[in-house]
Design a protein around this motif. Sequence first.
Motif, PDB file in Angstrom:
ATOM      1  N   GLU A 270       0.823  -1.203   0.000  1.00 47.62           N
ATOM      2  CA  GLU A 270       0.000   0.000   0.000  1.00 47.62           C
ATOM      3  C   GLU A 270       0.861   1.258   0.000  1.00 47.62           C
ATOM      4  O   GLU A 270       0.455   2.305  -0.500  1.00 47.62           O
ATOM      5  N   GLU A 271       2.068   1.143   0.570  1.00 46.24           N
ATOM      6  CA  GLU A 271       2.970   2.292   0.608  1.00 46.24           C
ATOM      7  C   GLU A 271       3.645   2.544  -0.734  1.00 46.24           C
ATOM      8  O   GLU A 271       4.168   3.640  -0.956  1.00 46.24           O
ATOM      9  N   GLY A 272       3.692   1.534  -1.593  1.00 44.54           N
ATOM     10  CA  GLY A 272       4.287   1.704  -2.910  1.00 44.54           C
ATOM     11  C   GLY A 272       5.395   0.737  -3.270  1.00 44.54           C
ATOM     12  O   GLY A 272       5.451   0.261  -4.410  1.00 44.54           O
ATOM     13  N   PRO A 273       6.322   0.417  -2.334  1.00 45.65           N
ATOM     14  CA  PRO A 273       7.390  -0.513  -2.681  1.00 45.65           C
ATOM     15  C   PRO A 273       6.873  -1.891  -3.099  1.00 45.65           C
ATOM     16  O   PRO A 273       5.866  -2.369  -2.570  1.00 45.65           O
ATOM     17  N   VAL A 274       7.574  -2.509  -4.025  1.00 48.41           N
ATOM     18  CA  VAL A 274       7.282  -3.884  -4.433  1.00 48.41           C
ATOM     19  C   VAL A 274       8.255  -4.785  -3.689  1.00 48.41           C
ATOM     20  O   VAL A 274       9.472  -4.647  -3.835  1.00 48.41           O
ATOM     21  N   ILE A 275       7.732  -5.692  -2.878  1.00 50.60           N
ATOM     22  CA  ILE A 275       8.585  -6.532  -2.051  1.00 50.60           C
ATOM     23  C   ILE A 275       8.425  -8.006  -2.431  1.00 50.60           C
ATOM     24  O   ILE A 275       7.414  -8.398  -3.015  1.00 50.60           O
ATOM     25  N   TRP A 276       9.444  -8.789  -2.086  1.00 47.91           N
ATOM     26  CA  TRP A 276       9.409 -10.235  -2.309  1.00 47.91           C
ATOM     27  C   TRP A 276       9.274 -10.928  -0.953  1.00 47.91           C
ATOM     28  O   TRP A 276       9.985 -10.606  -0.005  1.00 47.91           O
ATOM     29  N   ARG A 277       8.316 -11.892  -0.879  1.00 52.83           N
ATOM     30  CA  ARG A 277       8.066 -12.600   0.377  1.00 52.83           C
ATOM     31  C   ARG A 277       8.540 -14.038   0.259  1.00 52.83           C
ATOM     32  O   ARG A 277       7.938 -14.853  -0.446  1.00 52.83           O
ATOM     33  N   GLU A 278       9.618 -14.332   0.955  1.00 55.73           N
ATOM     34  CA  GLU A 278      10.278 -15.636   0.847  1.00 55.73           C
ATOM     35  C   GLU A 278       9.354 -16.789   1.208  1.00 55.73           C
ATOM     36  O   GLU A 278       9.378 -17.850   0.576  1.00 55.73           O
ATOM     37  N   SER A 279       8.519 -16.608   2.230  1.00 55.13           N
ATOM     38  CA  SER A 279       7.689 -17.702   2.726  1.00 55.13           C
ATOM     39  C   SER A 279       6.648 -18.159   1.709  1.00 55.13           C
ATOM     40  O   SER A 279       6.119 -19.272   1.818  1.00 55.13           O
ATOM     41  N   LYS A 280       6.354 -17.333   0.730  1.00 53.14           N
ATOM     42  CA  LYS A 280       5.335 -17.680  -0.259  1.00 53.14           C
ATOM     43  C   LYS A 280       5.915 -18.143  -1.598  1.00 53.14           C
ATOM     44  O   LYS A 280       5.217 -18.753  -2.397  1.00 53.14           O
ATOM     45  N   CYS A 281       7.181 -17.840  -1.852  1.00 52.15           N
ATOM     46  CA  CYS A 281       7.771 -18.100  -3.171  1.00 52.15           C
ATOM     47  C   CYS A 281       7.946 -19.599  -3.434  1.00 52.15           C
ATOM     48  O   CYS A 281       8.363 -20.351  -2.559  1.00 52.15           O
ATOM     49  N   MET A 282       7.621 -20.008  -4.664  1.00 53.23           N
ATOM     50  CA  MET A 282       7.804 -21.412  -5.040  1.00 53.23           C
ATOM     51  C   MET A 282       8.900 -21.563  -6.107  1.00 53.23           C
ATOM     52  O   MET A 282       9.103 -22.642  -6.642  1.00 53.23           O
ATOM     53  N   GLY A 283       9.588 -20.471  -6.400  1.00 56.26           N
ATOM     54  CA  GLY A 283      10.736 -20.541  -7.290  1.00 56.26           C
ATOM     55  C   GLY A 283      10.439 -20.645  -8.771  1.00 56.26           C
ATOM     56  O   GLY A 283      11.277 -21.101  -9.546  1.00 56.26           O
ATOM     57  N   CYS A 284       9.257 -20.220  -9.207  1.00 53.25           N
ATOM     58  CA  CYS A 284       8.905 -20.354 -10.636  1.00 53.25           C
ATOM     59  C   CYS A 284       9.659 -19.362 -11.509  1.00 53.25           C
ATOM     60  O   CYS A 284       9.817 -19.576 -12.709  1.00 53.25           O
ATOM     61  N   ARG A 285      10.078 -18.230 -10.938  1.00 55.32           N
ATOM     62  CA  ARG A 285      10.853 -17.180 -11.618  1.00 55.32           C
ATOM     63  C   ARG A 285      10.081 -16.464 -12.718  1.00 55.32           C
ATOM     64  O   ARG A 285      10.667 -15.840 -13.591  1.00 55.32           O
ATOM     65  N   TYR A 286       8.768 -16.535 -12.698  1.00 54.30           N
ATOM     66  CA  TYR A 286       7.966 -15.787 -13.661  1.00 54.30           C
ATOM     67  C   TYR A 286       8.166 -14.282 -13.486  1.00 54.30           C
ATOM     68  O   TYR A 286       8.026 -13.513 -14.428  1.00 54.30           O
ATOM     69  N   CYS A 287       8.485 -13.863 -12.258  1.00 56.13           N
ATOM     70  CA  CYS A 287       8.724 -12.440 -12.010  1.00 56.13           C
ATOM     71  C   CYS A 287       9.912 -11.941 -12.818  1.00 56.13           C
ATOM     72  O   CYS A 287       9.917 -10.804 -13.308  1.00 56.13           O
ATOM     73  N   MET A 288      10.916 -12.787 -12.974  1.00 58.79           N
ATOM     74  CA  MET A 288      12.107 -12.411 -13.730  1.00 58.79           C
ATOM     75  C   MET A 288      11.780 -12.237 -15.210  1.00 58.79           C
ATOM     76  O   MET A 288      12.218 -11.283 -15.850  1.00 58.79           O
ATOM     77  N   VAL A 289      10.999 -13.166 -15.730  1.00 57.92           N
ATOM     78  CA  VAL A 289      10.653 -13.134 -17.160  1.00 57.92           C
ATOM     79  C   VAL A 289       9.760 -11.948 -17.484  1.00 57.92           C
ATOM     80  O   VAL A 289       9.879 -11.334 -18.547  1.00 57.92           O
ATOM     81  N   SER A 290       8.890 -11.595 -16.554  1.00 55.33           N
ATOM     82  CA  SER A 290       7.886 -10.570 -16.840  1.00 55.33           C
ATOM     83  C   SER A 290       8.392  -9.147 -16.667  1.00 55.33           C
ATOM     84  O   SER A 290       7.799  -8.213 -17.200  1.00 55.33           O
ATOM     85  N   CYS A 291       9.457  -8.947 -15.917  1.00 59.03           N
ATOM     86  CA  CYS A 291       9.921  -7.591 -15.595  1.00 59.03           C
ATOM     87  C   CYS A 291      10.501  -6.879 -16.821  1.00 59.03           C
ATOM     88  O   CYS A 291      11.456  -7.366 -17.435  1.00 59.03           O
ATOM     89  N   PRO A 292       9.962  -5.724 -17.195  1.00 58.98           N
ATOM     90  CA  PRO A 292      10.478  -5.004 -18.372  1.00 58.98           C
ATOM     91  C   PRO A 292      11.843  -4.364 -18.123  1.00 58.98           C
ATOM     92  O   PRO A 292      12.517  -3.960 -19.066  1.00 58.98           O
TER      93      PRO A 292
END
Length: 293
Positions: free
Chosen positions: A123-145
């Motif tokens: 809600e404050e604006g920063p985009v954060i990564w939450r380790e406890s939820k990640c399953m390692g698919c790395r789709y975030c890497m592919v999608s980032c412009p």
Amino acid sequence: MDRRRFIRAGLSIGGAVLAQGGIAEARGPASGKEFAGVLVDTTRCIGCRRCEEACAKANGLPPPNLDDTSVFQGTRTMGTTAWTVVNRYETSRGPVYVKRQCMHCNQPSCTSACLVRAMLKTEEGPVIWRESKCMGCRYCMVSCPFDVPKFEYDRVVPKIQKCNMCFSRLKQGLRPACVEACPMDALMFGTRKAALENAYARIVSKPDRYHEAVYGESEVGGTAWLYLAGVPFDEIGFRTDLGTTAYPEYTKGFQYLVPMIYVLWPTFLMGICSMTRGGQKEERGVGQEAKKQ
């Protein structure tokens, strides 16, 4: 629950899912807060790399060697051990130093692509990564412009590494570490709205000093990190072919189609099946009456 109630409940759930998706996209953060933002004035940066040092200290990363000027011989990208880097570009107006990190998009493609919401736009604006939820698919890497998230391929328990705009510091009322460390006031922290207003005030007051645009104002729907420069942005390593549409907008139709397929369509088929069976029972009943007569 009879079939009629089940069908009605299914339609209600499907409609709620569709409506919720539309509201989330239109209203933004539920709190209505202004996103945090940082204005980077590249005309003030001297390439001291104090921001790199402060970032490493604040996030437990290996400290950079500030005396090593060879880092400016090539273009560096963010990595698993360096969430921000400063590069030097030879431009039409001489050398320009540029700090890079996660851009913290207004509508991040990484959060949209994440299947388990490990990537979160706060809600404050920063985009954060939450380790406890990640399953390692790395789709975030592919999608980032902007090619920001990095995966620790060399670790047994790998993490996704990226700048989080010092989110823990923000919650304590502090500025990002890199902003505090800058000796030239090349970084200004505040709300994104204030950063934009400040940027255009500088352009108007010193038109000969600045290129007449703010990078990040509208690129891919807008970003929290905004840039001023004295030269066109393609001269200092920024992509100028990204367009102004937020990447999640391109997949919105598909996202709305998913609940229709998994909720509404099975419900529709069950209704057809129910009516068909009812018709068959009626036909059998008529047939049996005819035989009795």
